[in-house]
Write an enzyme that holds these catalytic residues in place. Structure first.
Site, PDB file in Angstrom:
ATOM      1  N   GLY A   9       0.632  -1.169   0.061  1.00  0.00           N
ATOM      2  CA  GLY A   9      -0.190  -0.069  -0.001  1.00  0.00           C
ATOM      3  C   GLY A   9       0.913   1.155  -0.003  1.00  0.00           C
ATOM      4  O   GLY A   9       2.113   1.167  -0.556  1.00  0.00           O
ATOM      5  N   CYS A  10       0.328   2.243   0.494  1.00  0.00           N
ATOM      6  CA  CYS A  10       1.239   3.578   0.651  1.00  0.00           C
ATOM      7  C   CYS A  10       2.447   3.297   1.140  1.00  0.00           C
ATOM      8  O   CYS A  10       2.457   2.993   2.260  1.00  0.00           O
ATOM      9  CB  CYS A  10       0.160   4.524   1.339  1.00  0.00           C
ATOM     10  SG  CYS A  10       0.975   6.059   1.936  1.00  0.00           S
ATOM     11  N   PHE A  11       3.494   3.732   0.766  1.00  0.00           N
ATOM     12  CA  PHE A  11       4.762   3.597   1.146  1.00  0.00           C
ATOM     13  C   PHE A  11       4.931   4.457   2.498  1.00  0.00           C
ATOM     14  O   PHE A  11       5.741   4.316   3.545  1.00  0.00           O
ATOM     15  CB  PHE A  11       6.048   3.897   0.221  1.00  0.00           C
ATOM     16  CG  PHE A  11       6.005   5.237  -0.638  1.00  0.00           C
ATOM     17  CD1 PHE A  11       5.542   6.200  -0.190  1.00  0.00           C
ATOM     18  CD2 PHE A  11       6.453   4.909  -1.986  1.00  0.00           C
ATOM     19  CE1 PHE A  11       5.534   7.355  -1.023  1.00  0.00           C
ATOM     20  CE2 PHE A  11       6.539   6.074  -2.771  1.00  0.00           C
ATOM     21  CZ  PHE A  11       6.072   7.430  -2.423  1.00  0.00           C
TER      22      PHE A  11
END
Length: 174
Positions: A9-11
């Site tokens: 997902g979002c880093f």
């Protein structure tokens, strides 16, 4: 120092988790797995490059093993969501491990088997060949430690991940 590359997902969210661990010397946000040379955030966000938002972890194997990192990875994101994490939708938010050699591939396969009983649906995390790594722009690095704690998205997503980390892996915290 050993390295591992995970997408979950979002880093910003995965970086925040792995920076808390003893034995982790570095966590860099970046892009991997796509077809465009030198992608940037805006382009990756379109979902057309094939890249995943990912983190490259530098770690000391005498302190923390790849197996431990993988167990933490599978416990702190939802590996049953295909091409998404929560409200982040698209292949750039896929759950993927990018092993750097055959031994890492075997560790990733074993970690999926270990993690499956903890999830009510099949794990869809892919194991993909590690292609060229592109570091994300500077403003994405160490995001939670700076801007992220003022970002409503991060405030909604990261603290529950950190709570899971502290509850399940307290002995691994720095």
């Amino acid at each position: 120092m050993a390295e591992a590359i995970f997408a979950g997902g979002c880093f910003w969210c995965t970086e925040a988790v792995f920076k808390q661990l003893a034995g982790v010397n570095s966590v860099e946000s970046g892009y991997i797995g796509g077809s465009v040379v030198n992608p940037d955030y805006k382009l990756v966000c379109t979902g057309t490059t094939g890249h995943a938002e990912a983190i490259r972890i530098g770690f000391d194997e005498s302190v923390i093993s790849l197996a431990d990192l993988l167990d933490i990875y599978f416990a702190t994101h939802d590996p049953t969501q295909l091409n998404r994490q929560g409200n982040d939708i698209g292949t750039q938010y896929r759950s993927a491990v990018f092993p750097l050699d055959d031994a890492q591939r075997a560790e990733a396969e074993a970690a999926i088997i270990r993690a499956q009983p903890d999830w009510p649906a099949p794990i869809v995390t892919t194991i993909e060949a590690a292609t060229t790594w592109y570091p994300a722009e500077d403003y994405h690095q160490d995001y939670w430690d700076g801007e992220g704690q003022r970002n409503s998205y991060c405030l909604a997503v990261i603290p529950p991940k950190l709570a899971k980390l502290k509850k399940g892996f307290a002995e691994r915290l720095a």
